[in-house]
Structure formats: C-alpha cells, structure tokens
Design a protein around this motif. Structure first.
Motif, short mmCIF file in Angstrom:
data_model
loop_
_atom_site.label_atom_id
_atom_site.label_comp_id
_atom_site.label_asym_id
_atom_site.label_seq_id
_atom_site.Cartn_x
_atom_site.Cartn_y
_atom_site.Cartn_z
N ALA A 225 0.68 -1.28 -0.03
CA ALA A 225 0.10 -0.10 -0.07
C ALA A 225 0.83 1.17 -0.09
N SER A 226 1.95 1.51 0.82
CA SER A 226 2.70 2.46 0.90
C SER A 226 3.75 2.60 -0.30
N ALA A 227 4.03 1.45 -0.93
CA ALA A 227 4.79 1.45 -1.85
C ALA A 227 4.09 1.99 -3.27
N MET A 228 2.55 1.67 -3.37
CA MET A 228 1.80 2.25 -4.40
C MET A 228 1.70 3.78 -4.20
N GLY A 229 1.52 4.20 -2.99
CA GLY A 229 1.49 5.49 -2.98
C GLY A 229 2.64 6.39 -3.33
N ARG A 230 4.10 5.66 -3.20
CA ARG A 230 5.05 6.48 -3.64
C ARG A 230 5.13 6.28 -5.34
N GLN B 197 3.15 8.88 -7.06
CA GLN B 197 4.12 10.46 -7.22
C GLN B 197 4.99 10.40 -8.34
N GLN B 198 5.34 9.29 -8.94
CA GLN B 198 6.25 9.05 -9.90
C GLN B 198 5.94 8.63 -11.46
N LEU B 199 4.65 8.21 -11.39
CA LEU B 199 4.25 7.72 -12.74
C LEU B 199 3.07 8.50 -13.22
N SER B 200 2.81 8.40 -14.42
CA SER B 200 1.43 9.13 -15.20
C SER B 200 0.34 8.53 -14.62
#
Length: 327
Positions: free
Chosen positions: A204-209, A212-215
């Motif tokens: 879940a936290s990895a998806m949050g990061r 912010q990085q991907l379109s």
C-alpha cells in the motif's frame, strides 16, 4: 457455505446505529466499489447508491474524463463470458439470511475464518501479521480520513487496518447483477482481507510512492494489478477452505460455493461496465481489471493456494514494487 455456529471474530465494530456527519477527503481507502488505488488521493462524491451510483460515476468519467483514484475499488463491472469453476461435492446448501443480525453473524464468521488462515500463513512467509478489524455500518460511517458512505461498497483502510462493510451491500450485488449466495459475500470479504495482506507486506505504501512518480495511465496499470492480486488471495483462501471442516465435522464448502465466487468475479470487471454504459471499452481507464482477468486470478489462487504464484505485476510485465513473499 456452512458457517452457522462457527466462531465469530472479536475484532468487530458494530456501527450500524452510529450518527455521523459529512467531511473528509477519503484519501486513504483501499477498497470500495469504484476505481483507482493508492494512499493520499482526494475523495469524490458518488451519486446514487451502491453499485448503481458507482456505475453512473464510471460512465460519467469514461465519457467526460476525470479520475476515480480516490477510492481503491474492489467491485466494479460485469462480464458475459462463461468461466469454468472447480466444483465442490457437498449437496446441501445453507444461506447467510436476509436479516441484519444474520448478515453480521455471517460476516463475523467469515472474517474469523480468514484470520484463522492468514495468521499462520503470513508467519510462514515472514510477514509481520496483525489481525484486521471488521466494521459493519449502515449508510454512513466515520473513518480516520472522513465519512464514507455505502456508495463505495466494501473497502479497506490501511491507516486503521479495518475492513468496512455496509449491511445492504449483498442486496446491491443480488438485485443489480444477480450475484446471490453466501459465498458471493465470502469472496467479497476475502478480497478486502487480501488488501490487508498487501498492506502488511508494504504494498500500500509502495503504491503511494509510485503514484507520485508515474503518469496516471502507467499508475493505473499497477492499480489494476493490485486489485487482481487481491482476487488471487481470495482464491488462495478458498483453497484452504476446501479442506476445512466445521465443529460438527462437516465440510465448510458446499456445492456451488466456488461457482458463486467465480460468477461474482465475472460480473465485476471494468470492461463490461464500460461497454454497457458507454458502448465502448477503454483499458487505459481500468481500475480493477477485466472480468476475464478477475476470474483468472481468483482461479489461479485457488489452483496454487500459495503466495509464490501471485505476482500479478510480473505477469503483466511490471516490476513488483515489493517483491513476492516466499517461504
């Protein structure tokens, strides 16, 4: 599914009589009936109720643009494809009942069965497991991130590690899509519990990061994989139930249970909803996966019954943000 007289979870909050007011951005939901995933996204209002309200929103966004990312949805779409499901051998058939009390008892029992499996299973994989809490509400419910409504359907909140379920949800599935039967709701809860496992491994936290990085388009690909992996985990739990017996020595699974889960998975894919309400299908806007994929990964989870084969990200040509748990 034989569930009556079985142990019920004590990790339970009955909020059906709570008085709540509106407010909050609903940015921390993993689960619910519509769209997208990831922490920290702003919420949107959903007109209508239950599946109907979600369908309207999806159709509006598909036709006019927009973002459903505030809600990490679990159950949207339908599909007309016929799928082959494993068969169970028992001949009798119990039900979860229509009364609110019966629905609460059923949900608490299923939640305990999920906890009974995922606790020991997580330990085998080195996952720092904590039992989640089931919250049953009616209409509206206060959460750490604001007030959620039944329009969202079932959802999981990583911040408080709770699964939220409205008492009327089974009516939406039955009346709108014809998905009836107790194992329909068992599959729904198993999917939400799958999000809890993902949270415990850091996804879940990895998806949050990643958000912010991907379109938006690239991020949606990961969002879909996360949803499909939760379907896979629901299949893994179903495999476990195949060998579980009740306190009376009877098999928990009954004839038709697995077929009910497969049917539910087949009627909640993004492609059918888009086709039905817009006449078009746009895979770039998928948030949960196609009907065929949702059935596929549930069946794969049921086939293998482990976490090693559940790397949907790699299967879809993506890098798994946290890797695959191994024993």
């Amino acid at each position: 599914m034989r569930w009556e007289d079985e142990k019920q979870t004590k990790n339970f909050e009955d909020r059906t009589n709570d008085k709540v007011t509106s407010g909050g951005d609903l940015g921390d939901i993993l689960g619910g009936l519509g769209g997208g995933s990831g922490s920290g996204r702003g919420g949107i209002g959903l007109p209508g109720g239950g599946l109907i309200g979600i369908i309207i929103i999806i159709a509006m966004l598909f036709l006019g643009g927009g973002d459903l990312g505030s809600i990490f949805g679990d159950l949207t779409g339908t599909n007309t494809q016929q799928q082959t499901a494993p068969k169970t051998s028992q001949k009798s058939k119990t039900t979860m009942g229509d009364s609110t009390d019966s629905r609460k008892a059923f949900s608490r029992t299923v939640f305990q069965m999920l906890d009974d499996f995922w606790g020991p299973e997580s330990k085998e994989y080195g996952i720092n497991y904590q039992s989640p809490t089931l919250v049953i509400y009616s209409g509206k419910v206060q959460t750490p991130f604001g007030v959620a409504t039944s329009d969202m359907g079932p959802f999981y909140s990583p911040s408080d590690q709770k699964v939220y379920l409205d008492t009327s949800f089974q009516d939406e599935l039955a009346n709108t899509y014809g998905s009836k039967g107790d194992y329909t709701m068992a599959y729904v809860l198993a999917h939400e519990f799958g999000h809890h496992i993902q949270n415990r491994v850091g996804l879940a936290s990895a998806m949050g990061r990643l958000q912010q990085q991907l379109s938006k388009t690239e991020y949606n690909k990961y969002s879909v994989c996360m949803e499909l992996q939760a379907d896979y985990y629901a299949g893994v739990w179903t495999k476990y139930l195949e060998s579980r017996t009740t306190t009376k020595g009877e098999a928990v699974l009954e004839q038709g249970d697995i077929e009910e889960a497969v049917k539910t998975a087949s009627v909640i894919g993004d492609d059918f909803i888009q086709k039905k309400f817009t006449g078009q299908v746009n895979p770039e806007t998928f948030t949960h996966g196609s009907s065929a994929d949702r059935v596929k990964y549930f069946n794969l989870g049921y086939k293998y019954g482990d976490l090693e084969h559940g790397d949907v990200f790699a299967d879809k040509g993506l890098r798994n943000p946290v890797g695959t748990p191994t024993r």
